[in-house]
Write an enzyme that holds these catalytic residues in place. Structure first.
Site, PDB file in Angstrom:
ATOM      1  N   ARG A  87      70.380  38.315  86.654  1.00 44.78           N
ATOM      2  CA  ARG A  87      71.454  39.373  86.140  1.00 44.78           C
ATOM      3  C   ARG A  87      71.305  39.364  84.555  1.00 44.78           C
ATOM      4  O   ARG A  87      71.153  38.339  84.067  1.00 44.78           O
ATOM      5  CB  ARG A  87      72.605  38.932  86.790  1.00 44.78           C
ATOM      6  CG  ARG A  87      72.825  38.806  88.280  1.00 44.78           C
ATOM      7  CD  ARG A  87      74.297  38.391  88.727  1.00 44.78           C
ATOM      8  NE  ARG A  87      74.364  37.018  88.314  1.00 44.78           N
ATOM      9  CZ  ARG A  87      75.645  36.414  87.797  1.00 44.78           C
ATOM     10  NH1 ARG A  87      76.579  37.264  88.063  1.00 44.78           N
ATOM     11  NH2 ARG A  87      75.674  35.278  87.503  1.00 44.78           N
ATOM     12  N   LEU A 116      73.701  42.628  72.875  1.00 48.77           N
ATOM     13  CA  LEU A 116      74.295  41.392  73.104  1.00 48.77           C
ATOM     14  C   LEU A 116      75.551  41.474  74.042  1.00 48.77           C
ATOM     15  O   LEU A 116      76.533  42.289  73.809  1.00 48.77           O
ATOM     16  CB  LEU A 116      74.756  40.648  71.735  1.00 48.77           C
ATOM     17  CG  LEU A 116      73.454  40.533  70.966  1.00 48.77           C
ATOM     18  CD1 LEU A 116      73.738  39.956  69.438  1.00 48.77           C
ATOM     19  CD2 LEU A 116      72.442  39.574  71.531  1.00 48.77           C
ATOM     20  N   HIS A 132      70.746  48.775  61.096  1.00 48.04           N
ATOM     21  CA  HIS A 132      70.368  50.003  61.894  1.00 48.04           C
ATOM     22  C   HIS A 132      69.579  50.910  60.974  1.00 48.04           C
ATOM     23  O   HIS A 132      70.085  51.140  59.825  1.00 48.04           O
ATOM     24  CB  HIS A 132      71.535  50.381  62.476  1.00 48.04           C
ATOM     25  CG  HIS A 132      71.318  51.626  63.395  1.00 48.04           C
ATOM     26  ND1 HIS A 132      70.623  51.540  64.764  1.00 48.04           N
ATOM     27  CD2 HIS A 132      71.597  52.884  63.404  1.00 48.04           C
ATOM     28  CE1 HIS A 132      70.764  52.542  65.187  1.00 48.04           C
ATOM     29  NE2 HIS A 132      71.557  53.726  64.393  1.00 48.04           N
ATOM     30  N   ASP A 164      79.605  44.177  67.379  1.00 46.24           N
ATOM     31  CA  ASP A 164      80.740  44.076  67.983  1.00 46.24           C
ATOM     32  C   ASP A 164      80.346  44.461  69.657  1.00 46.24           C
ATOM     33  O   ASP A 164      79.130  44.693  69.800  1.00 46.24           O
ATOM     34  CB  ASP A 164      81.901  44.682  67.682  1.00 46.24           C
ATOM     35  CG  ASP A 164      81.761  46.445  67.793  1.00 46.24           C
ATOM     36  OD1 ASP A 164      82.609  46.846  67.327  1.00 46.24           O
ATOM     37  OD2 ASP A 164      80.816  46.720  68.318  1.00 46.24           O
TER      38      ASP A 164
HETATM   39  N1  LIG Z   1      76.533  44.125  71.423  1.00 44.99           N
HETATM   40  C1  LIG Z   1      75.693  44.734  70.513  1.00 44.99           C
HETATM   41  N2  LIG Z   1      74.468  44.507  70.769  1.00 44.99           N
HETATM   42  C2  LIG Z   1      73.647  44.678  69.697  1.00 44.99           C
HETATM   43  C3  LIG Z   1      74.040  45.642  68.815  1.00 44.99           C
HETATM   44  C4  LIG Z   1      75.386  46.209  68.785  1.00 44.99           C
HETATM   45  O1  LIG Z   1      75.595  47.038  68.057  1.00 44.99           O
HETATM   46  N3  LIG Z   1      76.137  45.729  69.811  1.00 44.99           N
HETATM   47  N4  LIG Z   1      72.987  46.151  67.916  1.00 44.99           N
HETATM   48  C5  LIG Z   1      71.688  46.035  68.540  1.00 44.99           C
HETATM   49  C6  LIG Z   1      70.371  46.756  67.681  1.00 44.99           C
HETATM   50  N5  LIG Z   1      70.658  48.089  67.916  1.00 44.99           N
HETATM   51  C7  LIG Z   1      70.896  48.956  67.228  1.00 44.99           C
HETATM   52  O2  LIG Z   1      71.012  48.759  66.002  1.00 44.99           O
HETATM   53  C8  LIG Z   1      70.527  48.777  69.283  1.00 44.99           C
HETATM   54  C9  LIG Z   1      69.296  48.121  69.910  1.00 44.99           C
HETATM   55  C10 LIG Z   1      69.042  48.456  71.529  1.00 44.99           C
HETATM   56  C11 LIG Z   1      69.976  49.378  71.999  1.00 44.99           C
HETATM   57  C12 LIG Z   1      70.014  49.815  73.588  1.00 44.99           C
HETATM   58  O3  LIG Z   1      70.243  50.685  74.074  1.00 44.99           O
HETATM   59  N6  LIG Z   1      69.166  48.926  74.215  1.00 44.99           N
HETATM   60  C13 LIG Z   1      68.897  48.971  75.542  1.00 44.99           C
HETATM   61  C14 LIG Z   1      67.455  48.768  76.144  1.00 44.99           C
HETATM   62  C15 LIG Z   1      66.444  49.134  74.882  1.00 44.99           C
HETATM   63  C16 LIG Z   1      65.089  48.748  75.454  1.00 44.99           C
HETATM   64  O4  LIG Z   1      64.699  47.662  75.061  1.00 44.99           O
HETATM   65  O5  LIG Z   1      64.484  49.489  76.234  1.00 44.99           O
HETATM   66  C17 LIG Z   1      69.695  48.040  76.435  1.00 44.99           C
HETATM   67  O6  LIG Z   1      69.861  46.960  75.739  1.00 44.99           O
HETATM   68  O7  LIG Z   1      70.053  48.148  77.639  1.00 44.99           O
HETATM   69  C18 LIG Z   1      71.041  49.946  71.177  1.00 44.99           C
HETATM   70  C19 LIG Z   1      71.270  49.244  70.073  1.00 44.99           C
HETATM   71  C20 LIG Z   1      71.438  44.518  68.795  1.00 44.99           C
HETATM   72  N7  LIG Z   1      72.243  44.212  69.613  1.00 44.99           N
HETATM   73  N1  LIG Z   2      69.025  50.280  67.023  1.00 45.52           N
HETATM   74  C1  LIG Z   2      68.084  49.133  66.527  1.00 45.52           C
HETATM   75  C2  LIG Z   2      66.965  49.682  65.771  1.00 45.52           C
HETATM   76  O1  LIG Z   2      66.445  50.565  65.852  1.00 45.52           O
HETATM   77  N2  LIG Z   2      66.392  48.633  64.849  1.00 45.52           N
HETATM   78  C3  LIG Z   2      65.575  49.093  63.922  1.00 45.52           C
HETATM   79  O2  LIG Z   2      64.094  48.499  64.607  1.00 45.52           O
HETATM   80  C4  LIG Z   2      63.401  48.524  63.267  1.00 45.52           C
HETATM   81  C5  LIG Z   2      62.853  46.932  63.393  1.00 45.52           C
HETATM   82  O3  LIG Z   2      61.589  47.159  62.324  1.00 45.52           O
HETATM   83  P1  LIG Z   2      60.468  46.060  62.250  1.00 45.52           P
HETATM   84  O4  LIG Z   2      60.344  45.569  63.764  1.00 45.52           O
HETATM   85  O5  LIG Z   2      59.476  46.511  61.380  1.00 45.52           O
HETATM   86  O6  LIG Z   2      61.154  44.770  61.657  1.00 45.52           O
HETATM   87  C6  LIG Z   2      64.402  48.679  61.790  1.00 45.52           C
HETATM   88  O7  LIG Z   2      64.220  49.982  61.560  1.00 45.52           O
HETATM   89  C7  LIG Z   2      65.753  48.323  62.502  1.00 45.52           C
HETATM   90  O8  LIG Z   2      66.781  48.754  61.776  1.00 45.52           O
END
Ligand SMILES: Nc1nc2c(c(=O)[nH]1)N[C@@H](CN(C=O)c1ccc(C(=O)N[C@@H](CCC(=O)O)C(=O)O)cc1)CN2
Ligand SMILES: NCC(=O)N[C@@H]1O[C@H](COP(=O)([O-])[O-])[C@@H](O)[C@H]1O
Length: 224
Positions: A87, A116, A132, A164
């Protein structure tokens, strides 16, 4: 005492969410999922004289190049992969326990592609900084660069924010604009954004460690 900014009628209820870290250097755990160039840049920044933090561990959710940068810097790393847990909540708890073992002052998500969950946020919210590749609140999520390009924006950028429970909805700490060129594809635009992210993330982490953060839950500012 809630400080009243000039020109506002409603007091902004600020609470300190991160105190300046009296432990020098501050302990950073960095979470990554990909090539790890932001991680590499942050590790490099920590070797600069006077930088107030060190990367004590790297956590990944999958096999990725980021662990090679950890190895090259002699930084321990660990993997907590969602597929190893029945899970999502179990994964969330396992990641929380793995990070806890390194006693971080701050967690940095640098290309960490997993959301997270409640267990992690319950322990670290307010101390999780994310980079981001877009100007939030525009283009949140896992495909911010592609989405901005597809929309046809002329200016995009980088955002460093507190994490968050939402998807890229946390209080913003810093942003910087990046122009979109007419001949850009996702890779060229993303690399131009990453150049900014690598500097901005390291600068914001240092400022947060040195000066702390105050926030009303929606807005945050580094308390210079
Ligand atoms: N609770 C939070 N966790 C994370 C955040 C956040 O804002 N709140 N930011 C991310 C990083 N991120 C954007 O900057 C981001 C990364 C991934 C996803 C997403 O939809 N992931 C999917 C699966 C993606 C995959 O690996 O195939 C998921 O987790 O279901 C959205 C935003 C770091 N954590
Ligand atoms: N929404 C999450 C996301 O898109 N994160 C993005 O993944 C890249 C990682 O680069 P790196 O693997 O070269 O460090 C970065 O551009 C970061 O902002």
């Amino acid at each position: 005492m809630t400080p009243r900014r000039a020109g506002t009628t409603k007091p902004i209820r600020l609470s300190r969410v991160i105190n300046p870290t009296d432990r020098a250097p501050a302990r950073l755990v960095v979470l990554a999922s990909g090539t790890g160039s932001l991680l590499r840049a942050l590790i490099a920044a920590t070797t600069d004289a006077g930088y107030p933090a060190e990367v004590v561990a790297v956590g990944v959710d999958r096999t990725c190049a980021a662990t090679g940068h950890a190895d090259a810097a002699g930084v321990p790393w660990f993997t907590v992969a969602p597929g190893d847990y029945a899970r999502r909540a179990d994964w969330d708890r396992a990641l929380t326990a793995a990070v806890r073992g390194y006693h971080p002052d701050l967690v940095v998500t640098a290309g960490f592609m997993r959301l997270l969950g409640p267990a992690f946020l319950g322990e670290y919210q307010g101390r999780i900084v994310n980079s981001h590749p877009a100007l939030l609140p525009s283009f949140p999520g896992a495909h911010g660069v592609a989405d901005a390009l597809a929309y046809g924006v002329k200016i995009t950028g980088a955002t460093v924010h507190l994490v968050d429970e939402g998807v890229d909805t946390g209080p913003i700490l810093a942003q910087e604009a990046v122009p979109v060129h007419p001949d850009d594809d996702e890779a060229t635009l993303h690399e131009r954004i990453k150049v900014v992210e690598r500097r901005l993330l390291a600068d914001v982490v240092a400022a947060v460690v040195r000066h702390g953060v105050v926030s009303d839950g929606r807005k945050a500012r580094i308390s210079w």
